[in-house]
Design a protein around this motif. Structure first.
Motif, PDB file in Angstrom:
ATOM      1  N   GLU A  98       0.568  -1.136  -0.156  1.00 36.76           N
ATOM      2  CA  GLU A  98       0.284  -0.165  -0.080  1.00 36.76           C
ATOM      3  C   GLU A  98       1.154   1.555   0.126  1.00 36.76           C
ATOM      4  OE1 GLU A  98      -3.966   1.853   3.050  1.00 36.76           O
ATOM      5  OE2 GLU A  98      -2.444   0.143   3.944  1.00 36.76           O
ATOM      6  N   ARG A  99       0.458   2.142  -1.265  1.00 32.38           N
ATOM      7  CA  ARG A  99       1.153   3.257  -0.566  1.00 32.38           C
ATOM      8  C   ARG A  99       0.557   4.156  -0.643  1.00 32.38           C
ATOM      9  NH1 ARG A  99       2.987   4.988  -6.058  1.00 32.38           N
ATOM     10  NH2 ARG A  99       1.406   3.712  -6.943  1.00 32.38           N
ATOM     11  N   ALA A 100       1.033   5.634  -0.557  1.00 28.42           N
ATOM     12  CA  ALA A 100       0.282   6.824   0.022  1.00 28.42           C
ATOM     13  C   ALA A 100      -0.420   6.896   1.068  1.00 28.42           C
ATOM     14  CB  ALA A 100      -0.605   7.946  -1.346  1.00 28.42           C
ATOM     15  N   VAL A 101      -0.076   6.123   2.345  1.00 23.39           N
ATOM     16  CA  VAL A 101      -1.031   5.913   3.492  1.00 23.39           C
ATOM     17  C   VAL A 101      -1.080   7.448   4.749  1.00 23.39           C
ATOM     18  CG1 VAL A 101      -1.298   4.492   5.584  1.00 23.39           C
ATOM     19  CG2 VAL A 101      -0.386   3.558   3.459  1.00 23.39           C
ATOM     20  N   LEU A 102      -2.388   8.426   4.391  1.00 26.07           N
ATOM     21  CA  LEU A 102      -1.792   9.550   5.341  1.00 26.07           C
ATOM     22  C   LEU A 102      -1.640   9.061   5.856  1.00 26.07           C
ATOM     23  CD1 LEU A 102      -5.023  10.631   3.541  1.00 26.07           C
ATOM     24  CD2 LEU A 102      -3.427  11.390   2.674  1.00 26.07           C
ATOM     25  N   GLY A 103      -0.971  10.185   6.970  1.00 33.60           N
ATOM     26  CA  GLY A 103      -1.040  10.348   8.633  1.00 33.60           C
ATOM     27  C   GLY A 103      -1.418  11.708   8.867  1.00 33.60           C
ATOM     28  N   PRO A 104      -0.200  12.544  10.221  1.00 36.43           N
ATOM     29  CA  PRO A 104      -1.170  13.735  10.300  1.00 36.43           C
ATOM     30  C   PRO A 104      -0.225  14.239  10.492  1.00 36.43           C
ATOM     31  CG  PRO A 104       0.143  11.701  12.471  1.00 36.43           C
ATOM     32  CD  PRO A 104       0.521  10.907  11.032  1.00 36.43           C
ATOM     33  N   PHE A 105       0.030  14.488   9.346  1.00 37.60           N
ATOM     34  CA  PHE A 105       0.941  15.729   8.443  1.00 37.60           C
ATOM     35  C   PHE A 105       0.617  16.725   7.687  1.00 37.60           C
ATOM     36  CE2 PHE A 105       3.285  11.220   9.205  1.00 37.60           C
ATOM     37  CZ  PHE A 105       4.139  11.387  10.079  1.00 37.60           C
ATOM     38  N   THR A 106       0.933  17.462   7.842  1.00 32.07           N
ATOM     39  CA  THR A 106       0.165  18.603   6.816  1.00 32.07           C
ATOM     40  C   THR A 106       1.135  18.991   4.940  1.00 32.07           C
ATOM     41  OG1 THR A 106       1.641  20.320   7.895  1.00 32.07           O
ATOM     42  CG2 THR A 106      -0.812  20.377   8.735  1.00 32.07           C
ATOM     43  N   ASP A 107       1.923  18.019   5.743  1.00 32.84           N
ATOM     44  CA  ASP A 107       2.365  18.083   4.197  1.00 32.84           C
ATOM     45  C   ASP A 107       3.056  16.596   3.411  1.00 32.84           C
ATOM     46  OD1 ASP A 107       4.068  16.008   5.798  1.00 32.84           O
ATOM     47  OD2 ASP A 107       5.958  17.838   4.919  1.00 32.84           O
ATOM     48  N   ALA A 108       3.047  16.439   1.848  1.00 27.88           N
ATOM     49  CA  ALA A 108       3.114  15.865   1.248  1.00 27.88           C
ATOM     50  C   ALA A 108       3.672  14.052   2.307  1.00 27.88           C
ATOM     51  CB  ALA A 108       4.242  15.536  -0.191  1.00 27.88           C
ATOM     52  N   THR A 109       4.098  13.765   3.170  1.00 24.95           N
ATOM     53  CA  THR A 109       4.421  13.054   3.690  1.00 24.95           C
ATOM     54  C   THR A 109       3.452  11.972   4.014  1.00 24.95           C
ATOM     55  OG1 THR A 109       6.291  14.171   4.772  1.00 24.95           O
ATOM     56  CG2 THR A 109       5.281  11.542   5.823  1.00 24.95           C
ATOM     57  N   ARG A 110       3.528  10.409   2.812  1.00 20.82           N
ATOM     58  CA  ARG A 110       3.193   9.662   3.523  1.00 20.82           C
ATOM     59  C   ARG A 110       3.865   8.860   3.731  1.00 20.82           C
ATOM     60  NH1 ARG A 110       0.662  13.501   2.838  1.00 20.82           N
ATOM     61  NH2 ARG A 110      -1.145  14.388   1.688  1.00 20.82           N
ATOM     62  N   GLY A 111       3.114   7.006   4.000  1.00 11.93           N
ATOM     63  CA  GLY A 111       3.628   6.290   4.088  1.00 11.93           C
ATOM     64  C   GLY A 111       3.288   5.222   3.140  1.00 11.93           C
ATOM     65  N   ASN A 112       4.102   4.123   3.665  1.00 12.06           N
ATOM     66  CA  ASN A 112       4.436   3.286   2.512  1.00 12.06           C
ATOM     67  C   ASN A 112       4.324   1.957   2.991  1.00 12.06           C
ATOM     68  OD1 ASN A 112       5.308   1.903  -0.228  1.00 12.06           O
ATOM     69  ND2 ASN A 112       7.300   2.069   0.838  1.00 12.06           N
ATOM     70  N   ARG A 113       4.091   0.772   2.525  1.00  8.44           N
ATOM     71  CA  ARG A 113       4.140  -0.593   3.763  1.00  8.44           C
ATOM     72  C   ARG A 113       3.925  -1.683   2.094  1.00  8.44           C
ATOM     73  NH1 ARG A 113      -1.825   1.353   5.795  1.00  8.44           N
ATOM     74  NH2 ARG A 113      -1.258   1.696   8.039  1.00  8.44           N
ATOM     75  N   GLY A 114       5.523  -2.371   2.853  1.00  9.58           N
ATOM     76  CA  GLY A 114       5.891  -3.387   1.730  1.00  9.58           C
ATOM     77  C   GLY A 114       7.122  -3.576   2.349  1.00  9.58           C
ATOM     78  N   ARG A 115       7.776  -4.859   1.662  1.00  5.91           N
ATOM     79  CA  ARG A 115       9.036  -5.132   2.002  1.00  5.91           C
ATOM     80  C   ARG A 115      10.222  -4.514   0.517  1.00  5.91           C
ATOM     81  NH1 ARG A 115       7.685 -11.290   4.173  1.00  5.91           N
ATOM     82  NH2 ARG A 115       5.535 -10.806   4.819  1.00  5.91           N
ATOM     83  N   TRP A 116      11.549  -4.902   1.517  1.00  6.60           N
ATOM     84  CA  TRP A 116      12.197  -3.869  -0.013  1.00  6.60           C
ATOM     85  C   TRP A 116      13.793  -4.390   1.201  1.00  6.60           C
ATOM     86  CZ3 TRP A 116      10.048  -0.750  -2.794  1.00  6.60           C
ATOM     87  CH2 TRP A 116       8.473  -0.787  -3.220  1.00  6.60           C
ATOM     88  N   THR A 117      14.474  -3.993  -0.250  1.00  4.36           N
ATOM     89  CA  THR A 117      15.923  -4.750   0.444  1.00  4.36           C
ATOM     90  C   THR A 117      16.956  -4.094  -0.489  1.00  4.36           C
ATOM     91  OG1 THR A 117      15.951  -6.218  -1.882  1.00  4.36           O
ATOM     92  CG2 THR A 117      15.248  -6.987   0.346  1.00  4.36           C
TER      93      THR A 117
END
Length: 597
Positions: A98-117
């Motif tokens: 899941e990309r572009a997860v909203l959080g408690p931020f007023t700017d463009a900060t977004r969360g990312n769910r996934g696995r990376w190496t």
């Protein structure tokens, strides 16, 4: 005199400016001399002795305020389905869940769910901003050291360093100097054995939203870590003559905040000590795509009972898992069954004034009625005003995407059970099988006539040092921008105050809906209120004091008062508080653009 009541606050954003850079001070105006750190009209005119200054907008936050570290920087909003480009260092490969997860931020900060190496060079500092998984275990980072969430705890190489709340946002910095390491979670630090960071890098998991990962070779000290946390959460001063970072950022529990994002008010949970910023409409009745006001959101601790709706007594109704305005708040579907009256009942209690609130969303034309026996309110959940029979307070707020926050308040006279009755096509006696409502966030609060955010939670504290931030002269100018909800409350609420023993200088919003500038102490006392304002719109405020007297300007309407006002705040007080504390208690609203010059 300063009110001794804890007045219920409405939503207020206060812009506070204390000015006193010269011996000459005209009541209601800025003193002669330099402002803005010695810059007047673009010309540096210097600053006379005692010219403190402080500007903290308290209206924006997010990872864009963080300076990048020098080895690797990953921002959640940059991730794609199969790659995570780096702002510093090399990109990671993997897959987003899941990309572009909203959080408690007023700017463009977004969360990312996934696995990376990927891979990373040896380094000493690791910084993370993430939302903890709702339940279960999740890897955050593994590269020489493993950082993970295990059974609700933050674990580094097998050592438990903090307890986390599911779905809450956290800022974590780990700094290793070889033999020992410092771990700081939302500004609170602890020590552990050192480690070596670097080599093969594994990042993320399916259930954790990672918004920022930074790795650096230079060790950050405790002051630098605290500074970064204040920047991230939006409470670091933009200008200051003293310490720009709060001397206190405290709340001993997680809590919820809300921001207007994408045309809806969205709930976000933040971990303990995380200062909350909220963004709300500049009038409850206006569209959620219209003007919004952002500011620091402060609440005190309050008695909250959360009687989950699946525990209520019921007739011709069943309750199943349903929708919610937040993944961190369980939601329930209220299902009508058969013919007759369809209702749920809860023991409301009669010992004190209290308020019942919850989020509701209509399904298939469903509406609801809340009945106290002696009074009732019907909510169509379509934006129309609730209809009321009897004496009680009843409101519902638009949260977008079909959600309304419904609440009902009554005094203690004659209360017993509260009944939630389903309504369909205007009738309470009908035949229907199926869901008619989704309900979430039910809570019952004592000693209130309006709801606070979803709880329970500890009290917020936000305080800054006066040294260098407040002028060392017996005069001051406070400017404030205040936004409070437009319904009656039980308690006053602090905008900004200085306090020490029995001495206080206090700008607050009163139970009588007046912005009031008050003070009392050894040799000084004053009380200057505005006209009542209760419209749910932003309130700009300017308050001054000097030896000549006081002035208060609220929305351009000015008043002055002759009083002993020559108070040197920098000498009397070591800190000032925003939004909570002092004789007025918590604002339960937003404070923004705090400035001292």
């Amino acid at each position: 005199m300063v009110s001794g009541m804890r007045a219920r606050a409405l939503f207020v954003g206060a812009f506070v400016v204390l000015t006193g850079c010269d011996d000459v001070y005209d009541l209601g105006s800025s003193p002669d001399g330099a402002v803005d750190a010695g810059v007047d009209g673009g010309v540096d005119v210097g600053c006379v002795e005692g010219c403190g200054h402080f500007v903290a907008p308290l209206a924006s936050n997010g990872a864009s305020a963080l300076e990048p570290l020098d080895v690797l920087v990953l921002a959640g909003e940059d991730a794609t389905d199969s790659s995570w480009p780096a702002r510093v260092g090399s990109a990671l490969s993997g897959a987003s869940v899941e990309r572009a997860v909203l959080g408690p931020f007023t700017d463009a900060t977004r969360g990312n769910r996934g696995r990376w190496t990927g891979a990373v060079a040896a380094a000493s500092t690791l910084e993370l901003v993430f939302a903890a998984p709702l339940d279960g275990d999740a890897r955050l980072v593994e590269s020489g050291v493993r950082v993970a969430v295990v059974a609700g705890e933050l674990v580094l190489d097998g050592a438990v360093v903090a307890t986390l709340d599911g779905g809450a946002w956290y800022h974590v910095v780990v700094v290793s100097n070889g033999a020992t390491a410092r771990v700081t979670v939302n500004g609170a630090s602890s020590s552990m054995a050192g480690f070596t960071l670097g080599g093969t890098l594994e990042v993320g998991d399916d259930d954790v939203a990672l918004a920022w990962l930074a790795i650096g070779d230079a060790a950050l000290d405790d002051a630098a870590v605290r500074d970064r946390f204040a920047r991230l959460t939006g409470v670091r001063a933009a200008e200051s003559g003293g310490d720009p970072v709060p001397v206190a950022m405290e709340r001993g529990s997680s809590a919820f905040t809300d921001l207007v994002q994408g045309g809806a008010r969205r709930l976000h949970r933040v971990g303990a000590h995380w200062p909350r910023l909220a963004c709300r409409p500049d009038a409850p009745a206006e569209s959620l795509v219209g003007a919004t006001v952002c500011g620091y959101f402060a609440e005190g601790a309050t008695t909250i009972v959360s009687p989950s709706i699946d525990t209520w007594a019921r007739t011709n109704v069943s309750v199943a898992a349903g929708q919610s305005p937040s993944t961190a708040v369980p939601g329930f579907a209220v299902v009508s069954e058969g013919v007759g009256v369809h209702e749920l009942r809860l023991a409301f209690g009669a010992e004190e004034e209290r308020v019942l609130s919850f989020f509701a969303r209509s399904v298939d034309g469903g509406a609801l009625e809340l009945d106290l026996g002696s009074a009732r309110a019907r909510f169509a959940l379509d934006g129309s005003t609730p209809t009321i029979e009897g004496t009680l307070e009843a409101h519902d707020e638009d949260w977008g995407e079909g959600w309304r926050r419904v609440w009902l308040a009554a005094d203690a006279t004659g209360l017993g059970d509260v009944t939630l009755r389903l309504v369909r096509a205007g009738a309470t006696d009908f035949a229907f099988d199926g869901a008619l409502l989704h309900v979430a966030g039910v809570q019952l609060e004592s000693n209130r006539r309006d709801p606070t955010s979803i709880g329970p939670r500890a009290a917020d504290v936000l305080a800054y040092a006066t040294v260098g931030n407040v002028p060392s002269v017996p005069a001051g100018r406070l400017e404030a921008s205040v936004l409070v909800a437009g319904w009656p409350r039980l308690h006053d609420g602090t905008v900004v105050h200085f306090a020490r023993a029995d001495q206080v200088v206090n700008l607050y919003y009163s139970v009588t809906a007046q912005v009031t500038f008050a003070a009392t102490g050894d040799g000084f006392v004053w009380n200057l209120p505005s006209e009542p304002i209760r419209d749910g719109r932003r309130i700009p405020v300017v308050a001054t004091w000097a030896s000549e007297g006081l002035s208060l300007d609220v929305r351009g309407v000015s008043d002055t008062r002759t009083a002993v006002g020559g108070v040197e705040a920098a000498a009397l007080f070591d800190r000032f508080f925003v939004g909570v504390g002092g004789p007025s208690g918590e604002l339960v609203g937003l404070v923004s653009d705090v400035s001292i010059r």
